[in-house]
Motif scaffolding. Sequence first.
Motif: not given
Length: 366
Positions: A147-167
């Motif tokens: 499983t790899g996780t991208g290094g983008e900063a995530l927008p605040e106030g959203v569930d990270p799982n909704m936006v995170r680039v992780e495959r």
Amino acid sequence: AGGGKALPEYAAWKDADAMIVHSANTIELRREAFGHSTITPSERLYVRNNLNPPPADIVKDPDVWSLEVAGVAKPGSLTVADLKRLGLTAVTMVLQCSGNGRAWFPHKPSGTQWTVGAAGCVVFAGVPVRDVVAALGGVAGGMKYMTGTGGEALPEGVDPNMVRVERSVPLEAMEDAILAWELNGAALPLAHGGPLRLIVPGYMGVNNIKYIRRLAFTEAQSPAKIQQSSYRFYPVGEKGSDKYPSIWEMPVNSWLTSPYEPGKPLSAGRMLLSGVALGGFHALKGVEVSIDGGQTWQSAEWFGPDMGRYAWRSFAMSVDLKPGKYRIATRATNDQGETQPKERRENNRGYNNNSWLDHSVELEVV
Ligand code: MSS
């Protein structure tokens, strides 16, 4: 680039005339700009970002970028400088977006309307994931995925799982996977995931995590939406979920790249029809060309270098065309005997299109 959108700043170094800028995060190579050298120059490699890329300063000193590795006997953090001491390898491979060819799906799936240009054949260099894992004592027991996780900063106030680039990809994919810091002989640019990217040869684009921050061996697939419900192959009109296959292995494919100039007829006579063919997850076996819309086929000849199982190969066929209209189709087969189908395999998000009919073009000869 003939009235299209301008290249975004992080990709301003791209060859503007060769690209179609769909949006700041989706940039496609024109069919007529593939060239005949097999390798896609970095300036002509498509770009696709699910989130805005991180700030450009992360590639200033790639060596200080750090990667967390989990799910191994001795978990820890390694910098790119550390990784450079562990092993070296390079792979020539097709990087292709799962949605390449989406423009031909009749139900108009949402997403970028790519035709053929969300793909390139490039060289990535870095350290084999195997070597990193060995240095950390091996994969911990019971792990089934990488499983790899991208290094983008995530927008605040959203569930990270909704936006995170992780495959997540199956653990076996580790065998040929690379943590890469170089593309086509130069430091990996931000647009393509610098300072460090997970490369999973033979798998669709989305699995190659840019600016990777964390590499984990896990029992389960990532809980991120991009893993659980997006990038799944499911029927038109349904909702994506983990009960459908994930977009992992790349299917066999091919397309004509020259001679082709939209709206410009060709002069009658002898000419070479050429294109690129990829075996997908498996090595190529052959490619055929049809000048009559798929009624009859003839084997084409490879030309240029054979850069291995994960690369594409250039092919050409000599034809003598009298004035008229010709539907030129190309059809590749891999060493597992898998051949491109005539019809696309319908699916809600318009993924994995390898229909030879969709990829065919009409040439007008005068
Ligand atoms: N990674 C990250 N981190 N982020 C994002 O967004 N995207 C995907 C991959 N990776 C991302 C990542 C996708 S989706 C794709 S294709 C790819 O990447 C692209 O690459 P380039 O280099 O070309 O841009 Mo579709 O399947």
